[in-house]
Structure formats: C-alpha cells, structure tokens
Design an enzyme around this catalytic site. Structure first.
Site, PDB file in Angstrom:
ATOM      1  N   CYS A 117     -27.382  20.518  -8.020  1.00 13.69           N
ATOM      2  CA  CYS A 117     -27.202  18.855  -7.720  1.00 13.69           C
ATOM      3  C   CYS A 117     -28.591  18.259  -7.911  1.00 13.69           C
ATOM      4  O   CYS A 117     -28.573  16.926  -7.802  1.00 13.69           O
ATOM      5  CB  CYS A 117     -26.362  18.495  -6.684  1.00 13.69           C
ATOM      6  SG  CYS A 117     -24.661  19.363  -6.962  1.00 13.69           S
ATOM      7  N   HIS A 258     -26.930  11.119  -3.872  1.00 11.40           N
ATOM      8  CA  HIS A 258     -26.004  12.245  -4.894  1.00 11.40           C
ATOM      9  C   HIS A 258     -24.628  11.905  -4.577  1.00 11.40           C
ATOM     10  O   HIS A 258     -24.170  11.594  -3.384  1.00 11.40           O
ATOM     11  CB  HIS A 258     -26.423  13.478  -4.408  1.00 11.40           C
ATOM     12  CG  HIS A 258     -25.556  14.553  -5.057  1.00 11.40           C
ATOM     13  ND1 HIS A 258     -25.323  14.602  -6.517  1.00 11.40           N
ATOM     14  CD2 HIS A 258     -24.889  15.596  -4.446  1.00 11.40           C
ATOM     15  CE1 HIS A 258     -24.381  15.844  -6.658  1.00 11.40           C
ATOM     16  NE2 HIS A 258     -24.315  16.256  -5.638  1.00 11.40           N
ATOM     17  N   ASN A 288     -18.412  14.612  -8.423  1.00 12.53           N
ATOM     18  CA  ASN A 288     -19.576  15.142  -8.265  1.00 12.53           C
ATOM     19  C   ASN A 288     -20.038  15.701  -9.639  1.00 12.53           C
ATOM     20  O   ASN A 288     -19.453  16.786 -10.210  1.00 12.53           O
ATOM     21  CB  ASN A 288     -19.778  16.176  -7.183  1.00 12.53           C
ATOM     22  CG  ASN A 288     -20.968  16.823  -6.883  1.00 12.53           C
ATOM     23  OD1 ASN A 288     -21.930  16.612  -7.762  1.00 12.53           O
ATOM     24  ND2 ASN A 288     -21.279  17.626  -5.985  1.00 12.53           N
TER      25      ASN A 288
HETATM   26  O1  UT7 Z   1     -23.326  18.968  -4.321  1.00 18.87           O
HETATM   27  C1  UT7 Z   1     -22.877  19.472  -3.241  1.00 18.87           C
HETATM   28  C2  UT7 Z   1     -21.414  20.002  -3.493  1.00 18.87           C
HETATM   29  N1  UT7 Z   1     -20.648  20.342  -2.589  1.00 18.87           N
HETATM   30  C3  UT7 Z   1     -20.183  19.436  -1.594  1.00 18.87           C
HETATM   31  O2  UT7 Z   1     -20.700  18.230  -1.622  1.00 18.87           O
HETATM   32  C4  UT7 Z   1     -19.002  19.670  -0.761  1.00 18.87           C
HETATM   33  C5  UT7 Z   1     -19.154  19.286   0.514  1.00 18.87           C
HETATM   34  N2  UT7 Z   1     -17.979  19.247   1.259  1.00 18.87           N
HETATM   35  C6  UT7 Z   1     -17.063  18.754   0.997  1.00 18.87           C
HETATM   36  O3  UT7 Z   1     -16.873  17.502   0.385  1.00 18.87           O
HETATM   37  C7  UT7 Z   1     -15.785  19.056   2.118  1.00 18.87           C
HETATM   38  O4  UT7 Z   1     -15.992  19.957   2.936  1.00 18.87           O
HETATM   39  C8  UT7 Z   1     -14.356  19.047   0.966  1.00 18.87           C
HETATM   40  C9  UT7 Z   1     -14.111  18.025   0.436  1.00 18.87           C
HETATM   41  C10 UT7 Z   1     -14.703  20.193   0.059  1.00 18.87           C
HETATM   42  C11 UT7 Z   1     -13.293  19.451   2.155  1.00 18.87           C
HETATM   43  O5  UT7 Z   1     -12.917  18.692   2.964  1.00 18.87           O
HETATM   44  P1  UT7 Z   1     -12.788  19.096   4.689  1.00 18.87           P
HETATM   45  O6  UT7 Z   1     -12.532  17.842   5.333  1.00 18.87           O
HETATM   46  O7  UT7 Z   1     -14.277  19.812   5.092  1.00 18.87           O
HETATM   47  O8  UT7 Z   1     -11.667  19.876   4.437  1.00 18.87           O
HETATM   48  P2  UT7 Z   1     -11.348  21.541   5.051  1.00 18.87           P
HETATM   49  O9  UT7 Z   1     -12.060  22.307   4.151  1.00 18.87           O
HETATM   50  O10 UT7 Z   1     -11.696  21.597   6.450  1.00 18.87           O
HETATM   51  O11 UT7 Z   1      -9.927  21.723   4.722  1.00 18.87           O
HETATM   52  C12 UT7 Z   1      -8.984  21.082   5.552  1.00 18.87           C
HETATM   53  C13 UT7 Z   1      -7.632  21.327   5.163  1.00 18.87           C
HETATM   54  C14 UT7 Z   1      -7.592  22.869   5.166  1.00 18.87           C
HETATM   55  O12 UT7 Z   1      -6.085  23.065   5.481  1.00 18.87           O
HETATM   56  P3  UT7 Z   1      -5.781  23.736   6.863  1.00 18.87           P
HETATM   57  O13 UT7 Z   1      -6.488  25.001   7.106  1.00 18.87           O
HETATM   58  O14 UT7 Z   1      -6.288  22.552   7.685  1.00 18.87           O
HETATM   59  O15 UT7 Z   1      -4.259  23.880   6.672  1.00 18.87           O
HETATM   60  C15 UT7 Z   1      -7.590  23.295   3.610  1.00 18.87           C
HETATM   61  O16 UT7 Z   1      -6.797  24.183   3.082  1.00 18.87           O
HETATM   62  O17 UT7 Z   1      -7.316  20.944   4.009  1.00 18.87           O
HETATM   63  C16 UT7 Z   1      -6.809  21.946   3.028  1.00 18.87           C
HETATM   64  N3  UT7 Z   1      -7.393  21.588   1.658  1.00 18.87           N
HETATM   65  C17 UT7 Z   1      -6.775  20.730   0.727  1.00 18.87           C
HETATM   66  N4  UT7 Z   1      -5.630  20.242   0.989  1.00 18.87           N
HETATM   67  C18 UT7 Z   1      -5.030  19.497  -0.203  1.00 18.87           C
HETATM   68  C19 UT7 Z   1      -8.480  21.912   1.239  1.00 18.87           C
HETATM   69  N5  UT7 Z   1      -8.816  21.516  -0.074  1.00 18.87           N
HETATM   70  C20 UT7 Z   1      -7.460  20.772  -0.231  1.00 18.87           C
HETATM   71  C21 UT7 Z   1      -6.996  19.944  -1.526  1.00 18.87           C
HETATM   72  N6  UT7 Z   1      -5.835  19.355  -1.190  1.00 18.87           N
HETATM   73  N7  UT7 Z   1      -7.613  19.814  -2.603  1.00 18.87           N
END
Ligand code: UT7
Length: 331
Positions: A117, A258, A288
């Site tokens: 990125c 970004h 992204n």
């Molecule tokens: O250029 C760099 C590229 N990458 C990034 O920038 C990624 C940076 N990270 C993020 O943007 C965030 O960490 C995410 C958007 C990927 C995830 O958000 P989060 O607030 O960190 O969520 P999480 O991974 O802690 O997940 C929370 C819950 C989980 O369920 P439980 O374990 O609490 O029951 C996940 O399984 O949300 C669940 N979850 C979803 N639910 C619905 C994860 N993805 C999804 C989804 N839809 N797409």
C-alpha cells in the site's frame, strides 16, 4: 547546461477506477457480513473490481494518459516510469514495462516497486531523488493495484476491505525553489511480514495444486495488528516528513492519507490534531486500493478544487511489510 539541485514538481495527475461496482449489499450474498458492520467498522460502502481479461497495466494506462494530458506532456517526453504495485500483469517483467509499451514511451526506463500500500510513496521518493540529482527531468509515477485478484471471496475479514484502481502523477524538474516535493520519508519493519501477506506463489512456495486448494494465493491478514501499528507509524512518519520540510502541521491545507479504514484515518487526524475538514476521504466509494489509494485521492482532490497553487499537502501510507511513508508537497 543543467543547474544543480532542481526540485521535483507535480505537473499533472490522473486516475482510473474500473467500471464494475461491488456494493456492501453484494458482499452480504457472498459472506456472513452486513452493510452495517462494514460501514461502521471501515467506512467503506462500495469498491471497484477490474473486469476479467484486463490487467493492472490497462488501468494504469488510462490513469497515465489523463496525468500526461493534465501535465501537457506526451509519453515520448517521459524519461522514467516507476510503478508501485503488488499485482503486476506478470510475475516478470514489470507492469511498468507493459505500461511503457502501451504508452509508446520509448525514451523512458521503467520498473516496478513492491512496497504494497506504500508503493506509490516509495515510487514518488525514488523519482524525486532521480530528479533532484539531475539524472532525469521528467517521470511518470504510478500507484496501481488489482487486489481483487488476490482476494479470498469467502474470507469476510479481508474481501470487504479492498478494491482495484490506478493513480498517476507526472513529475518535472523545477528550479524556482518554492514549489514541489519538499520531503519524503520511508520506513519498513520486516518483523511483520506475516501480519499481511500472500503465503504462496513466490520462490518459497511456488504455485501447486495444494497451494491453490489451501487458498494460499490470497491475502492473509491480522487486521487488528495492522490497525494498531498503522495509526502510530503514520503519525510518526508524517511528523518526520513535516519536520524535514520545516512545515508546521497548521500550515498543511490538506492531508491525503492511505484509504484503508475510516477509523484509522480519524485516529490519525486526531493524533496529528488536523480537523477532518482538512483530510481527504474517498474510501467509501473505492475501499482500500493499495498502491493506488493515495494517487487516486490526490487526483480527486485536485479535480474537486481542494488543492490550489501554493497549498502544502501531506501524503502518508501504510501497508504490508510493514512499509510506511509520508511526503510533503507545495503545489
Ligand atoms: O493497507 C493496510 C491494509 N489493511 C488494513 O488496513 C486493515 C486494518 N484493520 C482493520 O481495518 C480492522 O482490523 C478490520 C476492519 C479488518 C476488522 O475490524 P475490527 O474492529 O478489528 O474487528 P475484529 O477483527 O476484532 O472482529 C470483530 C468481530 C469478530 O467477531 P467476534 O469474534 O467478536 O464474534 C469478527 O469475526 O467482527 C467479526 N467480523 C465480521 N463481522 C461481520 C470480522 N469481519 C467481519 C465482517 N462482517 N466482514
């Protein structure tokens, strides 16, 4: 005779987004997710996906033609083409070479830069250095990716985040001393390689039936780790780039970060003490787009009239590697 120490100035910008739109509602049909979850956790509403049969260079070509037109230059004027990408048309040679041929930029030497990125910022820093040393006087700098090609459409943790696109900038050499790229700063931390990567398809684990079955040619990511380090690192490197340019944060008229996650952007703006009115956001429409994210947002900001001559802008990016960087530019 060339005078010493020219500065690289932005002569033109251009971008290209594929026509196919994939909304959050469409993703609800593929994985267990919801528009509400994606919107509140990321800010993304829809993204673009490159049509089958097209490659990255097809997008880059259109973005580059627009940037050249904006700059009032022709492809034959270019002395270098540097393309930030992790989704080249072929494993080798570079997509920059494919683009060079499409444009007919016969005078240019061309190569890709792999910094995920952050690829556009790395490419910009390289081109800026080449121009400042007097090695070249014009360059096409492209950030272009088709991450849709690396997505596991069954993994809700990644498939909702990314989209395809391409952004291009034409740089020239200027001796006026006032305008142009004031500073660039780059950094990496390779201890995070496996926090965001594609496990197979390289020399360590070449493609095999097994690797395909195990989905190892798609993005594997620890989102929480990326989030945490991204905010901290982009703040630090932005401050370093501002210090080097001897610019105070209040003097910046627009931050172009970004476009990964709206929560990352608002946290970064809060740490830098920049109001969101001075921050460019377009991830709601594109997600992204990896290396394309910053140059696409830069081009849109210019076309929306958000950048005027004399304005100072701050660019920053963060991604796999981890690799991150920032640049300060006076228009
Ligand atoms: O250029 C760099 C590229 N990458 C990034 O920038 C990624 C940076 N990270 C993020 O943007 C965030 O960490 C995410 C958007 C990927 C995830 O958000 P989060 O607030 O960190 O969520 P999480 O991974 O802690 O997940 C929370 C819950 C989980 O369920 P439980 O374990 O609490 O029951 C996940 O399984 O949300 C669940 N979850 C979803 N639910 C619905 C994860 N993805 C999804 C989804 N839809 N797409």
């Amino acid at each position: 005779m060339r005078r010493s120490h020219p500065r690289a100035v932005i002569l033109g910008t251009g971008s290209e987004l594929p026509a196919k739109v994939v909304t959050n509602a469409a993703l609800e049909k593929l994985v267990d997710t919801s528009d509400e979850w994606i919107t509140t956790r990321t800010g993304i509403k829809e993204r673009r996906v490159l049509e089958e049969g097209k490659g990255n260079a097809d997008m880059a070509y259109r973005a580059s033609l627009r940037a050249l037109k904006d700059a009032g230059l022709e492809a034959k004027d270019l002395e270098a083409i540097i393309m930030g990408t992790v989704t080249p048309d072929y494993p080798f040679p570079s997509s920059a070479c494919v683009l060079e041929d499409m444009l007919g930029a016969r005078k240019a030497f061309s190569f890709d830069v792999n910094a995920a990125c952050c690829g556009f910022l790395n490419a910009l820093a390289i081109a800026d250095s080449f121009i400042r040393t007097g090695m070249i006087r014009t360059a096409l700098v492209v950030g272009s990716d088709a991450l849709s090609r690396l997505l596991n459409w069954k993994d809700r943790g990644t498939c909702i985040l990314f989209g395809d696109g391409s952004g291009a900038v034409v740089l020239g050499a200027s001796h006026d001393g006032a305008h142009g790229i004031l500073s660039t700063r780059l950094r990496t931390d390779g201890s995070y390689v496996k926090a965001l990567y594609v496990p197979a398809g390289g020399s360590l684990k070449p493609a095999s039936l097994e690797s395909v079955k195990r989905n190892e040619h798609t993005i594997a990511m620890n989102g929480k780790e990326v989030f945490k380090v991204a905010v901290r690192s982009m703040e630090e490197i932005s401050r370093e780039a501002l210090d080097e340019a001897e610019v105070k944060v209040d003097e910046v008229s627009l931050v172009i970060p970004h476009q990964a996650n709206l929560r990352i952007i608002t946290a970064l703006a809060g740490r830098l003490k920049v109001p969101m009115s001075k921050v460019m956001v377009n991830l709601d429409r594109y997600g992204n787009t990896s290396a394309a994210s910053v140059p696409v947002a830069l081009d849109e900001a210019r076309r929306e009239g958000r950048i005027r001559r004399g304005d100072i802008i701050l660019l920053n990016a963060f991604g796999a590697g981890f690799a991150w960087g920032a640049a300060v530019i006076r228009f």
